[in-house]
Every structure is written in structure tokens, then in C-alpha cells.
Design a protein around this motif. Structure first.
Motif, mmCIF file in Angstrom:
data_model
loop_
_atom_site.group_PDB
_atom_site.id
_atom_site.type_symbol
_atom_site.label_atom_id
_atom_site.label_comp_id
_atom_site.label_asym_id
_atom_site.label_seq_id
_atom_site.Cartn_x
_atom_site.Cartn_y
_atom_site.Cartn_z
ATOM 1 N N GLU A 80 49.745 54.298 47.081
ATOM 2 C CA GLU A 80 49.066 53.308 46.246
ATOM 3 C C GLU A 80 48.329 54.062 45.137
ATOM 4 O O GLU A 80 47.438 54.864 45.385
ATOM 5 N N GLN A 81 48.701 53.799 43.924
ATOM 6 C CA GLN A 81 48.323 54.671 42.833
ATOM 7 C C GLN A 81 46.818 54.739 42.602
ATOM 8 O O GLN A 81 46.287 55.778 42.231
ATOM 9 N N HIS A 82 46.097 53.633 42.839
ATOM 10 C CA HIS A 82 44.677 53.662 42.503
ATOM 11 C C HIS A 82 43.894 54.595 43.408
ATOM 12 O O HIS A 82 42.792 55.008 43.077
ATOM 13 N N ILE A 83 44.464 54.949 44.568
ATOM 14 C CA ILE A 83 43.800 55.889 45.457
ATOM 15 C C ILE A 83 43.792 57.288 44.830
ATOM 16 O O ILE A 83 42.876 58.074 45.033
ATOM 17 N N ARG A 84 44.816 57.586 44.033
ATOM 18 C CA ARG A 84 44.955 58.920 43.434
ATOM 19 C C ARG A 84 44.149 59.064 42.149
ATOM 20 O O ARG A 84 44.081 60.137 41.582
ATOM 21 N N ARG A 85 43.604 57.951 41.656
ATOM 22 C CA ARG A 85 42.751 57.943 40.480
ATOM 23 C C ARG A 85 43.413 58.659 39.301
ATOM 24 O O ARG A 85 44.555 58.372 38.983
ATOM 25 N N GLU A 86 42.744 59.636 38.667
ATOM 26 C CA GLU A 86 43.314 60.220 37.455
ATOM 27 C C GLU A 86 44.557 61.064 37.716
ATOM 28 O O GLU A 86 45.268 61.436 36.769
ATOM 29 N N LYS A 87 44.845 61.359 38.972
ATOM 30 C CA LYS A 87 46.064 62.096 39.299
ATOM 31 C C LYS A 87 47.251 61.153 39.527
ATOM 32 O O LYS A 87 48.345 61.595 39.858
ATOM 33 N N ALA A 88 47.041 59.874 39.336
ATOM 34 C CA ALA A 88 48.089 58.890 39.554
ATOM 35 C C ALA A 88 49.218 59.058 38.551
ATOM 36 O O ALA A 88 49.010 59.489 37.420
ATOM 37 N N THR A 89 50.416 58.725 38.986
ATOM 38 C CA THR A 89 51.577 58.749 38.098
ATOM 39 C C THR A 89 51.867 57.369 37.522
ATOM 40 O O THR A 89 52.727 57.213 36.669
ATOM 41 N N SER A 90 51.165 56.375 38.002
ATOM 42 C CA SER A 90 51.325 54.999 37.526
ATOM 43 C C SER A 90 50.049 54.259 37.890
ATOM 44 O O SER A 90 49.326 54.665 38.798
ATOM 45 N N ASN A 91 49.741 53.183 37.162
ATOM 46 C CA ASN A 91 48.586 52.371 37.547
ATOM 47 C C ASN A 91 49.018 51.100 38.276
ATOM 48 O O ASN A 91 48.197 50.221 38.543
ATOM 49 N N ILE A 92 50.299 50.991 38.592
ATOM 50 C CA ILE A 92 50.799 49.804 39.289
ATOM 51 C C ILE A 92 50.141 49.696 40.659
ATOM 52 O O ILE A 92 50.240 50.606 41.479
ATOM 53 N N CYS A 93 49.451 48.601 40.904
ATOM 54 C CA CYS A 93 48.860 48.388 42.229
ATOM 55 C C CYS A 93 49.160 46.974 42.713
ATOM 56 O O CYS A 93 48.471 46.453 43.576
ATOM 57 N N THR A 94 50.180 46.377 42.138
ATOM 58 C CA THR A 94 50.570 45.047 42.581
ATOM 59 C C THR A 94 52.084 44.964 42.605
ATOM 60 O O THR A 94 52.775 45.883 42.186
ATOM 61 N N ALA A 95 52.596 43.890 43.130
ATOM 62 C CA ALA A 95 54.025 43.624 43.156
ATOM 63 C C ALA A 95 54.213 42.167 42.736
ATOM 64 O O ALA A 95 53.254 41.492 42.361
ATOM 65 N N GLN A 96 55.446 41.695 42.810
ATOM 66 C CA GLN A 96 55.710 40.273 42.553
ATOM 67 C C GLN A 96 56.179 39.669 43.871
ATOM 68 O O GLN A 96 57.307 39.200 43.996
ATOM 69 N N VAL A 97 55.285 39.655 44.860
ATOM 70 C CA VAL A 97 55.681 39.335 46.233
ATOM 71 C C VAL A 97 56.249 37.927 46.356
ATOM 72 O O VAL A 97 57.308 37.727 46.950
ATOM 73 N N LEU A 98 55.555 36.941 45.821
ATOM 74 C CA LEU A 98 56.024 35.566 45.969
ATOM 75 C C LEU A 98 57.427 35.414 45.388
ATOM 76 O O LEU A 98 58.291 34.757 45.972
ATOM 77 N N LEU A 99 57.670 36.050 44.251
ATOM 78 C CA LEU A 99 58.973 35.930 43.590
ATOM 79 C C LEU A 99 60.030 36.758 44.311
ATOM 80 O O LEU A 99 61.203 36.349 44.405
ATOM 81 N N ALA A 100 59.633 37.921 44.830
ATOM 82 C CA ALA A 100 60.564 38.718 45.627
ATOM 83 C C ALA A 100 60.950 37.975 46.896
ATOM 84 O O ALA A 100 62.112 38.023 47.337
ATOM 85 N N ASN A 101 60.000 37.257 47.471
ATOM 86 C CA ASN A 101 60.308 36.486 48.674
ATOM 87 C C ASN A 101 61.257 35.326 48.374
ATOM 88 O O ASN A 101 62.127 34.998 49.191
ATOM 89 N N ILE A 102 61.094 34.706 47.214
ATOM 90 C CA ILE A 102 62.042 33.660 46.814
ATOM 91 C C ILE A 102 63.438 34.256 46.686
ATOM 92 O O ILE A 102 64.428 33.696 47.198
#
Length: 954
Positions: free
Chosen positions: A322-344
Motif C-alpha cells: 500500500e503506497q501511502h505506507i511508504r510515504r516519499e519512497k512510494a512508487t505510486s500514490n494509488i491507495c484506492t481501487a474501483q472495487v464496486l465496478l470490478a465486482n460488477i
């Protein structure tokens, strides 16, 4: 009897339905806190320095029926033409049982991100199905649980290739000109701050492959061609470059998958698997890669583990990614998904199964081949020899006229250029649609004989690329093909989960408030759901009116001068905000300004985002009360004044208090040449009371899925628009479809447009007074919980008079010393009481952060407090020796129904385990699994549905 004695009641009923506590409850809560009015309490919570900064000037709220009628009138201004635009967006059928039992079902859309796996097994199973679907179709062994859209997935693939490529000498990324234009736009935006050169060209004419660290190809191409990439992939690999392929999932049921011709990454959109067009979103993107790369893959990954009984259990695997745990060492700031749409999308595949999906794909291709043959008979030049569902036509000087003819028949074709047009077919296409297309090009000629062509048409897929491998052989894709079976499967999964429809979700920082039914109703109207994002502007007048009004509403709420609705997640809003600051500095010749100050207490996405825009993070200290250390901030701002670009600060702070010095902080940054980014995650404590755009902020992102009622959907969708002061307005995100040409941060001009009606409805029904009332009650509810629990668990941070903002942090660290009970044990024990745990160990390890929101009634607040107090009594029993230190209800929580059967091995009773309070007898939630073993899951990583053999063995 005269009716005059009963005056007409003109009050807005919605406000009282949104806000949980009744008037008598509010009086009782205020009395407990020592105040005689809400006004008096709020006056002590909000610092004097920012009082009166609110500019909220909205009309009175409308009732539900009135607001629905108003938005229906707006929706009616959208014109629904038959769309053949394609370009990554396709009309499709959302199966009715999925529409009713998933998309419109609060058990699915009000759930939170599955960080607590024991109460998330249903949606985790649906996401595992999605990962399996993607892995099967892409031919790559590991797929994540979705990303935001195809454009951002491609951008993630670019930086993924940069990290992993062995061609370290290159800083250039090749992107095929056959990729969708919106994808190329997002790539350019993402690459520029990182110093990556995006080279766009024709892959058939590529020179030295060693010039690139990676490449992006489109399969099938945006113009419809299907290229054989096998030799090209080998060339890139020989040059130590990695290859990403953006592929159409429906086409992959018939075509050789990217993983089988050597691709390192496959990505794309799952939209056409049952998700409405929605003017561009929300849609689930997919991302799959090789097993050896799995620990570098962006986004979330669902994996199979075991619980404490040794039974299979699902969880988010490798959570440290989970990128936000890595803070400035993160390779991406993505911390969400499109779960409802992926489930559809996953349930679309479950419902249709491999035969059904293949049948849909073959029908789409057959209709396209019939269309192409008919066009040839009419003398129209089709550029493609091989294609799946898309054609490009050489129409020369007739192009504009043909578009005009099509629109006169309420048909949209793709605008390729002045001499060519394109068209795409889809699962909704019929014989009548094909004949209507022929009629546009016939120019007085007789139309081709559809039946004759359909009987004789040959496949136009390249023989060398026909799929040979099986798809979706897992049992889950081969059983639930009747509506009865699918309905029961969806119900079974929903029953495994705890969502907002069952109980309060007291997550600090996440603002799990009511997603009212009246707000949700317009989302599935065709006028909003069936519009293509690249439809001509005159066809989207309703969306234009809605977005213009919503932008104005959000300006009122925040005190900013302009808003962009494009960012389709909070992380993207942060990114867009810092891009605006960066562009502003560059416009003034201040290219050297690249330092971003970030307090220790900030959300973890903040430093990740700063890194993504090429800024260097300098962390500033916090004092013992959790406030920003202003002396340290001032020293660092002055030290870096020549390079200071911005500060990113969360307000109220992540510690749940209104910091007194916020105006001084803003003044320090401005005095040293920087801009102030105020993270809007905690806006639920400010609306109507104070406005960041008026007390010093230059830009803020807003989480519409927090403060403004868009549901969390099990971990997505989200919307993260940004508000800016006037001087930053020219640097808001642009798009090729918009007049503003600044770089795009999302594939669609308005991001997740189809869920914007939710926020419009919320603000319209609440009105200015209602929004202000909601903020006051959110603060009251948080302080009520803090006061009720403070004698049992210390409240870590508070402001003046011991008051908090909209959330409070309980310190459980001392309990570890006295009892051996951890924050995890308390969180899992809450499941036995029927509650989702508060936010664990953020922002302080060993604590629980609680945010009740204004939507919860006093009865529900008391039920939660009673559970927390009862758990503290259990801890005291451990401290005293009455309960065993190792074998107690907290260490073994949660308890399943299955373990009650047979011998009971514990030193406490079954009743204490599962019915610790009498109130649970009436409505007990039974977790489907015991405590999940995280370590086992990471050491034995399984990220797709078990094989048929595993089912048979079981």
C-alpha cells in the motif's frame, strides 16, 4: 373543522433524515459535554483565527421529491444517440440481477475497503474472481484488484517498466500511436515531472529498440487493426526493455492473450463487462503481470490465506505494498481501487461464463465483419484487413457530411481526422443498427442483403493469433448462469460482510456517512449512464449543467474560486493539485521551486504524491499535542525559501484537532514563496464553519466519497476534485475534449462523471443550513464518543477545553503493557459485537481513530460506546487474572458459528465469546472466518481462484 389550524409544513424532510441524532438526543449530548447549545460548543472547537471564513451561500435545501424532479429535468437535457465512438468505451448490457443485487444494493456499495478481512470475505471473493478473470484472459499469472481507468493504468505501467527494466541507460518510453488518444494524454502528464521522455510513433517503423526502457502497445489497435506483436516484443526484450500491452478483455476471449506472446504487463478497462458508459466513469481498469514482478505491481492484491482454525480465508495480500505506507519512497500514490465496478465486471463474467463471453465476442465480431463487407459493397474503403469490433473508413472530403448524416439519425461515429472516420460495435448492436450504418453511406444505393452476408461472412481475425488456451475453467464461472443461482450467490457473498447497512463503521479519516437512497437513484438513469464521454458537446447539455452547478456548489463549500471535477480519486486530486502548483511556479520562471514541506502527521499519500510530481519532501515536526511545530516549520521554510514550492497539510489535522496556528502556517509559507495545499480529507469538520480557500489555502482536493456522500463501494469508486484560488485556475487539469488544454490526469474529461449526481443531490437537498448543521453534528458526535470513552481509553490529542474535531484517537498502547492485549485484539473483538473496527494504528501506532459522522443516531453511538466499554472490562479481567492472558475472548476474536459446535477448548464460556451483550441476540453478525493469518498468506501467495483440481481435492 377548519384546516387553517394546521398550517402547511414546508420544512425539508431530508436534513432530519440525513442527520442521526434527534433534538432531544442533541440536548442530552450537549448537556453531557457541558454546553447549552451547539453554537456554544462549536465556538470552543473552531479556532477564533478562522471563524467567519465560511462563504457558504447556498439556497435552502429541497425535499427529496423536489430535488429528484430537478435533477431529472437536468438529465433530460442529455441526448442519447446510438454510440459507435468506441475508443475504449462501449455500450453494454448490465444484467438486471447484477444491477439490482449489486450496483443498487447498499450491502455492496456502502462497504469499506477490506482492510479487516474477517468481515470482508464476500467482496474479497468477488475481487478474487475479478483477478482470476483478468489473469485468465490476459495470459499473465498475477492480476491486481483493479486500478482507476485505462489511462492511469498505462501510466502506472510506464513507471513500473522504468523501475524494473534492465535498460537503465534509457529514459525514453515508446508509446504506439495506435493507443487510445486519452491514454497518451495521461502518459504525457505523468511522464513530464519525472523526466521521462514519451516517444509516440508507429511500432511497425521503430528503429533501435535499445533506445527505450519500455513500450506500450494497443491490442487491438485504437483504429481497429490487429497486429502480430510477437517479433516486436522479442526485439524489445533483446534490448532489455519491458513491454506493456493495453488489451480489450472481450477481444481476448478470441485472440491470443498478451502473456502468451511475451508481454510483461497487460492492462486495460473492464468497462464493457457490464459497467455503464457513465460519461467516462467510474470504470475498473485492470493490471496483470508476471509472477516475478508481483511485489512491484501497483494497487491492491487479494490473496488466499488461512484463519486461526486452518480454514481458507481471503485477505489483501502484501499490504506493505500500500503506497501511502511508504510515504516519499512510494512508487505510486494509488491507495484506492474501483472495487464496486470490478465486482460488477467479475459478476458479469460469472453470470455469462466462458461460453457466454465467447458467444458475445463472436457475435460482435460477426456483426462487424458483416458491416465491413456491406460497406465494401457500397464502395466505402475500410482500412483494416484484420479487426475485432472497430473499423476506420477512408471517407475523404465526405467525412464532415457523413458525420452530419449520422447525427441526423441520432448516431455518433468516431472523429478520427478530416479525411477518416471510425466506428465500433458492441454487445448492444443489432441488425437494425448495422443497416442504419449502411444507410448513412449508401448515397442512394440499395442496402446490402444482411441475411446473405451473415450466412457467408468469414472471420476477420488473423488466423495466427486465434486463441488456443482455455478461459475461465474455474467452477465459479461455470455454475451461476441462471438468475436464481446468481441472485443467491450475490446474497451469500453480501451476508459475509459488514457494511454500513448493518452497523456504524467508525473509521477515522474515512468518513463513512449515509449514502442516501435519493442520492443514489439518478446514478442508474440512462440519461446519465448511457452517454459516451466523447459524445459531441451539444449532446451533453445536462452533464454540462450538472457539472457547472456542482463546481459552483463546491466553490461555496470551500471558499475557492474554481474547481476541477476530473480527478477520479483522492490520490489523483492530490496529484492534480501539486501539478497546478508546479505549473504556476514554472509560469513565473521559478522552475527551481521543488521543495514540499510535509508535517509528520500528514496522510501518507501526501509525500507519495509530492515525489510523483518531482518534488523533494522535507518533513516538519509535530509537538506533543500533535500540532504542527510552527517553529520547526518556519525554520525549514526559511532554510529552503529559494526552492520552496509548497506545503501539504491536512486540516483539521490527522490527529483530529483544529490547529490554532493554521493562519500563521499559511502566512509563513506564502512569505517564503510557497503555495499552500490543504488536504481536504477532513472537510466534514469544516463545511459551513470555515473555508480553506479563505484562511490561507491555495488548493485543496476534496474526497466526494467522504464529505459529500459518494459511497465507498468496498474500496472504490472515489472522486477527488480540486478547488483552487484564481491564480491557479489556469493550471487545472485539461483534456483533449475540453477547451482547457493543460495535461489530463484521468482518461475521461470529468473522471467518474456518472456518480457526480450523488453529490449534487446531497448538496441540493441539504442546502447551506443543512450542510452547516451536518458539520456541527459530526463534531458533536465525535466529542460525545470521546467523552464517553475517555475514562476507559485515554484520548490522545485534543484541542482547547479537551474538545476534538470530527474524530478522536484512543490510545491503547498502555494496555499492551498491562494485559498483553493489542490494538489488533480490540479491533477483532469488536467484530464479535457486530462492529467494523475504527482506523487502526494511523496516524499513531497502537491507537484507534474513531469518526462517527453526523449520520449516526445517539442509539448507535451508545451501542458502539457500550461495546468499547464492555471490551475494556474484558481487558481489566485479563489484567486481574480473571481471564487468561493468552486464552481470552480478545486474543481469539472473532469467533465463528462453526467453532461453537463440538468441544469448546477455551477457558471462557461460549456465551461470552459470541453473545457478550444481550442486544446481540436479536441481530447477531456471524463472521464467516476466524482471525486471518497474514504472514501465512504472504509466504504462500495465491492470488486467483483455486484450480478445478483443488476444488475436487476439497
Amino acid at each position: 373543522m377548519s384546516l387553517a389550524q394546521f398550517p402547511l409544513d414546508t420544512r425539508n424532510e431530508f436534513i432530519a433524515r440525513h442527520i442521526g441524532p434527534r433534538d432531544a438526543d442533541i440536548r442530552a449530548m450537549l448537556e453531557m459535554l457541558g454546553f447549552d447549545s451547539l453554537t456554544a460548543m462549536i465556538a470552543r472547537v473552531v479556532p477564533a483565527s478562522i471563524k467567519g471564513t465560511s462563504v457558504l451561500d447556498l439556497p435552502a435545501g429541497q425535499g427529496e421529491a423536489e430535488a429528484l424532479a430537478a435533477i431529472k429535468a437536468i438529465a433530460g437535457k442529455n441526448l442519447l444517440f446510438k454510440s459507435h465512438i468506441g475508443q475504449g468505451y462501449y455500450p453494454c448490457h448490465t444484467p438486471s440481477p447484477i444491477l439490482r443485487n449489486l450496483l443498487e444494493n447498499p450491502a455492496w456499495y456502502t462497504a469499506y475497503t477490506p482492510y479487516q478481512p474477517e468481515i470482508s470475505q464476500g467482496r474479497l471473493e468477488a475481487l478474487l474472481n475479478f483477478q482470476t478473470l483478468v489473469s485468465d484472459l490476459s495470459g499473465l499469472p498475477v492480476a491486481n484488484a483493479s486500478l482507476l481507468d485505462e489511462g492511469t493504468a498505462a501510466a502506472e505501467a510506464m513507471t513500473f517498466c522504468k523501475r524494473l527494466s534492465k535498460n537503465k541507460a534509457s529514459n525514453a518510453f515508446f508509446a504506439s500511436r495506435h493507443c487510445h488518444p486519452q491514454t497518451l494524454d495521461v502518459l504525457r502528464t505523468r511522464a513530464e515531472p519525472l523526466g521521462i521522455e514519451v516517444v509516440i510513433g508507429d511500432e511497425r517503423e521503430i528503429g533501435d529498440a535499445s533506445a527505450y526502457f519500455g513500450a506500450l502497445l494497443q491490442y487491438p489497435a485504437a483504429d481497429g487493426d490487429i497486429f502480430d506483436y510477437r517479433a516486436l516484443v522479442e526485439r524489445f526484450h533483446a534490448a532489455n526493455a519491458l513491454v506493456a500491452v493495453a488489451a480489450d478483455l472481450l477481444a481476448l476471449t478470441l485472440l491470443t492473450p498478451p502473456g502468451e506472446f511475451g508481454a510483461d504487463v497487460a492492462l486495460g478497462s473492464a468497462q464493457r463487462f457490464g459497467v455503464p458508459l457513465g460519461f467516462g466513469g467510474p470504470h475498473a481498469a485492470y493490471f496483470a503481470t508476471r509472477d516475478s514482478f508481483k511485489r512491484d505491481m501497483p494497487g491492491r492484491l487479494v490473496g488466499v490465506s488461512i484463519d486461526r482454525h486452518g480454514q481458507p480465508a481471503l485477505r489483501l495480500a502484501m499490504q506493505t505494498r500500500e503506497q501511502h505506507i511508504r510515504r516519499e519512497k512510494a512508487t505510486s500514490n494509488i491507495c484506492t481501487a474501483q472495487v464496486l465496478l470490478a465486482n460488477i465486471a467479475s459478476m458479469y463474467a460469472v453470470y455469462h461464463g466462458p461460453q457466454g463471453l465467447t458467444r458475445i465476442a463472436r457475435r460482435v465480431h460477426q456483426l462487424t465483419a458483416v458491416l465491413a463487407d456491406g460497406l465494401a459493397q457500397l464502395g466505402v474503403s475500410v482500412e483494416q484487413q484484420h479487426f475485432f469490433d472497430t473499423l476506420t473508413l477512408a471517407t475523404g472530403e465526405q467525412t464532415a457530411e457523413l458525420h452530419g448524416k449520422a447525427r441526423a439519425q441520432r448516431i455518433n461515429l468516431r472523429e478520427v481526422d478530416a479525411n477518416r472516420l471510425g466506428l465500433s460495435l458492441d454487445e448492444t448492436t443489432t441488425q437494425a443498427d448495422v443497416e442504419a450504418l449502411w444507410a448513412i453511406f449508401a448515397n442512394g444505393q440499395a442496402l446490402p442483403d444482411f441475411a446473405a452476408l451473415a450466412a457467408s461472412v468469414a472471420s476477420r481475425l488473423p488466423a495466427a493469433l486465434l486463441r488456443q488456451s482455455a478461459i475461465l475453467s474455474h467452477p465459479v464461472f461455470n455454475r451461476y448462469h441462471s438468475e436464481t443461482e446468481l441472485m443467491r450467490y450475490l446474497r451469500k457473498l453480501a451476508d459475509k460482510d459488514l457494511a454500513l447497512d448493518r452497523s456504524m463503521i467508525p473509521l477515522g479519516s474515512c468518513t463513512m456517512k449515509l449514502n442516501a437512497a435519493s442520492e443514489m437513484i439518478p446514478v442508474t438513469w440512462a440519461e446519465f449512464g448511457a452517454l459516451h464521454p466523447f459524445a459531441p458537446a451539444e449532446q451533453s447539455a445536462g452533464y454540462q449543467e450538472l457539472t457547472t452547478e456542482l463546481e459552483a456548489m463546491l466553490c461555496q463549500a470551500t471558499g475557492y474560486d474554481a474547481v476541477s471535477l476530473q480527478p477520479n480519486a483522492g490520490s489523483q486530486g492530490e496529484y492534480a493539485g501539486l501539478l497546478a502548483i508546479r505549473a504556476y511556479h514554472q509560469s513565473r520562471g521559478d522552475d527551481q521551486r521543488d521543495i514540499c514541506l510535509i508535517p509528520q502527521s500528514a496522510h501518507g499519500t501526501n509525500p507519495a504524491t509530492a515525489s510523483m510530481v518531482g518534488m523533494r519532501v522535507v518533513v516538519t515536526a509535530c509537538d506533543a499535542r500533535g500540532n504542527v511545530d510552527i517553529a520547526d516549520l518556519k525554520a525549514k521554510a526559511e532554510e529552503h525559501k529559494d526552492r520552496l514550492a509548497a506545503i501539504m497539510i491536512t486540516y483539521p489535522s490527522t490527529h483530529g484537532v483544529f490547529e490554532e496556528g493554521i493562519r500563521e502556517i499559511c502566512e509563513i509559507i506564502h512569505a517564503n514563496g510557497g503555495q499552500v495545499y490543504i488536504d481536504g480529507a477532513n472537510m466534514n469538520a469544516m463545511v459551513g464553519l470555515c473555508a480553506p480557500g479563505q484562511f490561507g489555502g491555495d488548493v485543496s482536493h476534496l474526497n466526494l466519497h467522504k464529505t459529500f456522500c459518494i459511497p465507498h463501494g468496498g474500496g472504490g469508486p472515489g472522486v477527488g476534485p480540486i478547488g483552487v484560488k484564481a491564480h491557479l485556475a489556469p493550471f487545472l487539469p485539461g483534456h483533449a475534449q475540453m477547451a482547457r488544454k493543460q495535461g489530463a490526469v484521468s482518461a475521461a474529461p470529468f473522471g467518474s462523471a456518472s456518480i457526480l449526481p450523488i453529490t449534487w443531490m446531497y448538496i441540493r437537498m441539504m442546502g447551506g443550513d443543512g450542510l452547516r448543521r451536518a458539520t456541527q453534528l459530526a463534531i458533536l458526535n465525535a466529542n460525545y464518543i470521546a467523552r464517553r470513552l475517555e475514562e476507559h481509553y485515554p484520548v490522545l490529542y485534543s484541542g482547547a477545553d479537551g474538545l476534538v474535531a470530527h474524530e478522536c484517537i484512543l490510545d491503547l498502547r498502555p494496555l499492551k503493557e498491562t494485559s498483553g492485549i493489542s490494538v489488533d485484539d480490540v479491533a477483532k473483538r469488536l467484530i464479535d459485537y457486530g462492529f467494523h473496527a475504527p482506523t487502526m494504528s494511523f496516524p499513531v501506532p497502537g491507537t484507534l481513530m474513531i469518526e462517527p459522522t453526523e449520520s449516526e443516531s445517539k442509539e448507535e453511538l451508545d451501542r458502539f460506546c457500550d461495546a468499547m466499554i464492555r471490551i475494556r472490562e474484558e481487558i481489566r479481567a485479563v489484567e486481574s487474572g480473571e481471564l487468561d492472558r493468552d486464552d481470552n475472548p480478545l486474543k481469539n476474536a472473532p469467533h465463528t458459528a462453526q467453532e461453537l459446535v463440538g468441544e469448546w477448548p477455551h477457558r471462557y464460556s461460549r456465551e461470552l465469546a459470541v453473545y457478550p451483550t444481550a442486544s446481540l441476540v436479536d441481530g447477531k453478525y456471524w463472521p464467516p472466518v476466524g482471525r486471518v493469518d497474514n504472514v501465512y498468506g504472504d509466504r504462500n501467495l495465491v492470488c486467483a481462484c483455486p484450480s478445478i483440481e483443488a476444488y475436487q481435492d476439497a
